[in-house]
Design an enzyme around this catalytic site. Structure first.
Site, mmCIF file in Angstrom:
data_model
loop_
_atom_site.group_PDB
_atom_site.id
_atom_site.type_symbol
_atom_site.label_atom_id
_atom_site.label_comp_id
_atom_site.label_asym_id
_atom_site.label_seq_id
_atom_site.Cartn_x
_atom_site.Cartn_y
_atom_site.Cartn_z
ATOM 1 N N SER A 95 -3.355 -3.579 -0.182
ATOM 2 C CA SER A 95 -4.485 -3.664 0.737
ATOM 3 C C SER A 95 -5.038 -2.267 0.988
ATOM 4 O O SER A 95 -4.502 -1.271 0.487
ATOM 5 C CB SER A 95 -4.057 -4.302 2.056
ATOM 6 N N LYS A 96 -6.091 -2.184 1.786
ATOM 7 C CA LYS A 96 -6.740 -0.900 2.042
ATOM 8 C C LYS A 96 -5.790 0.116 2.659
ATOM 9 O O LYS A 96 -5.941 1.321 2.452
ATOM 10 C CB LYS A 96 -7.951 -1.107 2.954
ATOM 11 N N ARG A 97 -4.808 -0.370 3.409
ATOM 12 C CA ARG A 97 -3.904 0.587 4.055
ATOM 13 C C ARG A 97 -3.016 1.306 3.039
ATOM 14 O O ARG A 97 -2.411 2.332 3.340
ATOM 15 C CB ARG A 97 -3.040 -0.104 5.116
#
Length: 477
Positions: A253-255
């Site tokens: 994910s973006k994290r």
């Protein structure tokens, strides 16, 4: 090279055709790029065709910039299709035609249940703590009784008895009881086709023999087979590849950092061959080989050797691979990639000349740009704090002596400079490093750089002496 024809799931020999079919709702995701890569490699390994299809039926979210971003990313990785891309939305008439054929053959039916009726049945199932399975009274209704003035959807008559088995090329044997399959919608109330129908029709019409995609689509395969078998079409071979996870084991994910291929190219300065090699090794391998060329990948690739477990994305490994490919890359090519990342007037010839000593120290194009900045810096140089700390009064006096010494050289070459400065260090009873440290600071404004003799040669006689003189004369300030 393997044979250019294979046996499909139904035992029919066909030329191998794979496809990558992204939805254009954003950038080319790193997971999608790997799926494209595996499809491209399987087709190349088996001497077949690799096709692209843009699944743009979601008109609200599909955009031209997203389509261009996908093509741009695929082109950068060398994974464009062997033929012009197919656009799914443009084929909606064909999809509806197949739905009509399924109605005529009795494999589909018009369902007139309203949203309110469906919701009431879902709530009843929930209250009774049972799984909701649609049991429409319209499934076996005589077509002659179908109303002509009421809205309806077209549903497949999914098999209810027995089981459906897929011999998945990655997951192995996967079985689903047909009682678990629902009569899913083929055509919506407004006559538009659903994703499930469109995918099957397009794969058939494009001659796709191998459907290689993420394992989040595994459940879809059983539903899609219901359409394929109802139409008596050849069944493709399926291979459902595990998703990519982050370093912590959670879904990427973006994290976890960048998700789009464009970010690795534009923001992080990764070379396409490095990302190609890294994505290849995410879930697939060939012995202990880490560095694998495109030619070797084509020769060695086998979809059966893709692992069943999710792979973990490791940025450090990618950058280590990138460092390798930077060292292997041509100097003129690298200079052309690095120059746009720099500010000011850039002499491309000088940048190219510097690449052999710069690229051995960098892991990405940004580091290369930073390492080359000293070549085009204007006087007075901006000095890093650590570099400034090296320029004590004693060090500045030493710089004046160095300037006088090498200023006498008529031969400004690596060998002549090295000989002169080593002799000077010996005469002064100093290690060469005692000369090199303040000299590096004066020439680059930094404490790290290529070898000091390389720096002197790259900067040239006049600029080198001017930079040394500027710092040597600063003792009086």
């Amino acid at each position: 090279m393997a044979s250019d024809s294979v046996m499909t799931a139904t035992g029919e020999a066909r030329g191998v055709v794979t496809r990558f079919a992204p939805s254009p709702t954003g950038f080319l995701h790193i997971g999608g790029a790997r799926t494209a890569l595996f499809n491209w490699l399987l087709a190349r390994h088996l001497g077949g065709k690799y096709l692209l299809r843009i699944e743009d039926t979601d008109r609200a979210r599909s955009t031209e910039p997203a389509i261009e971003a996908i093509f741009d990313g695929l082109d950068w990785l060398g994974l464009m299709g062997d033929e012009p891309a197919t656009f799914q939305f443009a084929r909606s008439g064909r999809h509806a035609e197949v739905a009509g054929q399924l109605l005529e053959s009795g494999h589909a039916y018009r369902c007139y249940l309203t949203q309110e009726e469906l919701q009431a049945r879902r709530e009843a199932a929930q209250a009774e703590r049972r799984t909701f399975r649609l049991d429409s009274e319209w499934r076996d209704a005589d077509p002659a009784t179908w109303p002509s003035d009421l809205p309806y959807v077209v549903r497949i008559k999914a098999p209810r008895d027995g089981e459906t088995v897929i011999e998945d090329l990655v997951q192995g044997t996967v079985t689903v009881q047909n009682a678990e399959l629902d009569d899913f919608v083929l055509l919506r109330g407004d006559g538009t086709p659903t994703y499930m129908l469109a995918v099957v029709v397009d794969d058939h019409d494009m001659g796709v023999t191998h459907v290689i995609r993420g394992d989040d689509h595994l459940n879809n395969a059983f539903r899609q087979l219901a359409i394929i078998r109802a139409m008596a079409w050849p069944e493709p071979a399926y291979g459902h590849v595990p998703l990519i996870h982050g370093h912590d084991g959670a879904k990427l994910s973006k994290r976890h950092g960048a998700l789009g291929v464009d970010a690795y190219r534009d923001e992080m300065g990764v070379l396409p061959e490095a990302l190609f090699n890294y994505l290849l090794r995410l879930g697939w391998g060939h012995g202990d080989n880490e560095i694998i060329s495109r030619e070797q990948a084509i020769e060695w690739f086998d979809i059966a050797h893709v692992g069943k477990s999710p792979s973990r994305f490791d940025l450090a490994k990618l950058l280590n691979l990138n460092a390798h490919y930077l060292r292997e890359a041509g100097d003129a090519r690298l200079a052309g990639l690095v120059a746009p990342r720099m500010t000011g007037d850039i002499d491309l010839g000088l940048l190219t000349q510097a690449m052999p000593v710069l690229k051995v120290r960098a892991k990405d194009l940004n580091e290369l740009a930073a390492g080359a900045a000293f070549l085009f810096a204007k006087r007075p140089l901006a000095m890093e704090d650590k570099a400034l700390a090296l320029l004590s009064d004693d060090a500045r006096q030493l710089l004046a002596a160095i300037e006088a010494r090498i200023g006498q050289l008529s031969d400004w070459t690596l060998e002549a400079l090295e000989t002169s400065l080593k002799e000077m260090a010996q005469d002064l009873g100093l290690g060469l490093g005692k000369l090199a440290q303040p000299l590096r600071a004066a020439l680059t404004g930094q404490t790290t750089s290529p070898g000091i003799f390389d720096v002197l040669v790259l900067l040239g006689r006049d600029e080198s002496l001017a930079r040394i003189s500027a710092q040597a004369s600063a003792t009086a300030e």
